[in-house]
Design an enzyme around this catalytic site. Structure first.
Site, mmCIF file in Angstrom:
data_model
loop_
_atom_site.group_PDB
_atom_site.id
_atom_site.type_symbol
_atom_site.label_atom_id
_atom_site.label_comp_id
_atom_site.label_asym_id
_atom_site.label_seq_id
_atom_site.Cartn_x
_atom_site.Cartn_y
_atom_site.Cartn_z
ATOM 1 C CD1 TRP A 159 -2.471 1.637 0.590
ATOM 2 C CD2 TRP A 159 -1.822 1.914 2.684
ATOM 3 N NE1 TRP A 159 -3.364 2.656 1.261
ATOM 4 C CE2 TRP A 159 -2.902 2.931 2.303
ATOM 5 C CE3 TRP A 159 -1.519 1.704 3.850
ATOM 6 C CZ2 TRP A 159 -3.554 3.496 3.348
ATOM 7 C CZ3 TRP A 159 -1.871 2.771 4.815
ATOM 8 C CH2 TRP A 159 -2.796 3.410 4.586
ATOM 9 C CE LYS A 170 -10.216 -0.728 2.468
ATOM 10 N NZ LYS A 170 -9.485 0.136 3.402
ATOM 11 C CG ASP A 223 -1.743 -2.474 8.019
ATOM 12 O OD1 ASP A 223 -2.571 -2.186 8.705
ATOM 13 O OD2 ASP A 223 -1.439 -1.575 6.941
#
Length: 424
Positions: free
Chosen positions: A154, A271, A235
Site C-alpha cells: 500500500w 473495511k 498491518d
C-alpha cells in the site's frame, strides 16, 4: 519634531514594505504536491460525465448496485448510542472497551497474553494512525533500526515510515510472472537482513496484490524470524473481510504468537465494519510482562498526545457495542461474511467472463488472490487505454478493486480488459 516624525513615518513605511515583501515570498518555493495515486482515480472518475463509466479504483466496499453500504449492526449500535452517551474526551489511550474487544478479535478470546496483561494497546486513527504511531515509536526507541517493506505494498506505508524518519528497505513479495507469491526470494531477504530487523507484514488480503502466504509458508516465515530475531509488525486492515472468517484471517498473527514473537499489530475497522469515515483502529504491542506493557502504553500515549490529543469517540462506541454484544457480534459476522462472499463471487464472474471471451491469457490469479483487490497484471499503458477508450478507472499498477465490480458491469469490464490485453 516634524522632521523626526516624517523620518520615523518613512522608516515605518519602509520596514512595513520590506516585511510585506518577505512575507509574500515566504511560500514562493512551495510546489503543488503530487496527486495521491489512489485518490486521484476517484477525482478523475467523478469528473467523467459518461453514463457507463466504471470505478474499480476505490478501496471501499460497494454493494451489487455499486452503492456504499452501512451495515445493519452499525445502524443498531448507532440507535443505542443516540442520546445515551455524552461527548466528553476519551482518555489519551482511547476507549478501554473498544481496545479490549479489539485485542480479543486479533489475539483470540482466550489469549494468555490478554489475561497476563502483556499487551500495550491504544485506540488509533484507523490503521493509518496505528502504523504512524508505531513508526514514531520505533524511531524514538530503536533509532538505529530500519523497516523492511514488501514490494509492492500500500503506497501510504512508504509515506508513513518516511515521515517518521525511519530508513526503509524492501523485500521481495510478488512474482510478476506467476502473479503469486515470490516465496523463495522473500525467504532469502528475511535470511539476509541483519539480525533484529523490523519487517512490515500484511496479516491477510495483501494490498495491492491480494496474494497471501499459505499457512505452511507463514510457519516457515515465523520460524526464520525466530532464527534471525526479527520483529514483525502486522498491518491487519481486512480481518474478516478477506475470507469472511475473522479467526481464519488472523491465522498469521496466531502462528507468530505460538512461536513466541513479541509482535506489533495495527487494526482497522474501516473495511470490515464499513466505518471508513469514523477512523477507528487499534495499535497493540506484545511485551515481556505487565510492567513493560504499562511502560510501552504510556509512551504510545505520549506520541499520540501532540498529534491529536484524544481519539474520536463515536466510532469507538460503535465498535465496542457491536463486539461486546453477542447478538450484534453474530449479526456482524454474518454481514462481513456476506461482503467477503460477494467479492469472491465477483472474482469468479470476472474470470469466467474473460475465459468465455477466449482470452489467450491465464486469469487464474483472479480467483487465487483474496480480499478487496485483484492485481491484474495489466501494464500502465493498458490501464490508460481502459480509461481513455472505455471510461474504466483504476490505479495505473493494474490493481482492480473488486468491490467496484458488480453483476451489472462485470461483462463490460471483462470485455474491455480482453480488448486491451488480447495482443499482449
Amino acid at each position: 519634531m516634524a522632521i523626526r516624525a516624517a523620518i520615523s513615518g518613512r522608516s515605518l513605511k519602509l520596514s512595513s514594505s520590506v516585511g510585506a515583501r518577505s512575507l509574500s515570498s515566504l511560500w514562493r518555493n512551495v510546489e503543488p504536491a503530487p496527486k495521491d495515486p489512489i485518490l486521484g482515480v476517484t477525482e478523475a472518475f467523478l469528473a467523467d460525465t459518461t453514463p457507463h463509466k466504471v470505478n474499480v479504483g476505490v478501496g471501499a466496499y460497494r454493494d451489487d448496485n455499486g452503492k456504499p453500504v452501512v451495515l445493519e449492526c452499525v445502524r443498531e449500535a448507532e440507535r443505542r448510542i443516540a442520546g445515551s452517551f455524552n461527548m466528553e474526551y476519551l482518555p489519551m489511550g482511547g476507549s478501554v472497551n473498544m481496545i479490549e474487544e479489539s485485542l480479543k478479535l486479533a489475539y483470540g478470546e482466550n489469549s494468555d497474553l490478554i489475561k497476563d496483561k502483556r499487551i500495550a494497546a491504544i485506540q488509533a486513527l484507523s490503521g493509518t494512525g496505528a502504523c504512524r504511531i508505531f513508526a514514531d515509536f520505533q524511531r524514538r526507541f530503536c533509532p538505529d533500526s530500519q523497516i523492511y517493506i514488501p514490494v509492492p505494498t500500500w503506497s501510504n506505508h512508504h509515506n508513513i515510515w518516511r515521515d517518521a524518519h525511519v530508513p526503509q528497505k524492501t523485500y521481495h513479495y510478488y512474482h510478476p510472472e506467476t502473479k503469486g507469491l515470490d516465496f523463495a526470494a522473500l525467504m532469502d531477504d528475511i535470511k539476509n537482513a541483519p539480525n533484529g530487523s523490523f519487517f512490515l507484514l500484511h496479516a491477510c488480503a495483501h494490498n495491492p496484490t491480494g496474494v497471501d502466504p499459505t499457512e505452511e509458508q507463514w510457519r516457515e516465515i515465523s520460524h526464520q524470524f525466530k532464527v534471525k530475531g526479527h520483529f514483525a509488525f502486522f498491518d491487519m486492515a481486512y480481518q474478516g473481510f478477506a475470507s469472511g472468517n475473522p479467526e481464519k484471517d488472523a491465522k498469521a498473527i496466531r502462528i507468530f504468537l505460538e512461536d513466541g514473537h513479541p509482535i506489533g499489530c495495527a487494526q482497522s475497522y474501516a473495511k470490515n465494519m464499513g466505518l471508513y469515515g469514523q477512523r477507528v483502529g487499534c495499535l497493540s504491542v506484545v511485551c515481556e510482562d505487565e510492567k513493560q506493557a504499562v511502560a510501552v502504553k504510556s509512551q504510545l500515549q505520549q506520541l499520540a498526545r501532540p498529534m491529536y490529543s484524544n481519539p474520536p469517540v463515536h466510532g469507538a462506541l460503535v465498535v465496542s457495542i457491536i463486539l461486546g454484544d453477542p447478538n450484534l457480534k453474530k449479526l456482524w459476522l454474518g454481514e462481513v461474511k456476506g461482503m467477503a462472499d460477494r467479492i469472491i463471487g465477483m472474482r469468479t464472474a470476472l474470470r469466467e467472463n474473460l475465459e468465455k471471451l477466449g482470452s489467450p491469457l491465464s486469469w487464474e490469479h483472479i480467483t487465487n488472490q483474496i480480499g478487496m483487490f485483484c492485481y491484474s497484471g495489466m501494464t500502465p499503458e493498458q490501464v490508460d487505454r481502459l480509461t481513455k477508450e472505455y471510461h474504466i478507472y483504476m490505479t495505473r499498477n493494474g490493481r482492480i478493486s473488486m468491490a467496484g465490480v458488480t453483476t451489472g458491469n462485470v461483462g463490460y469490464l471483462a470485455n474491455a480488459i480482453h480488448e486491451v490485453t488480447k495482443s499482449a
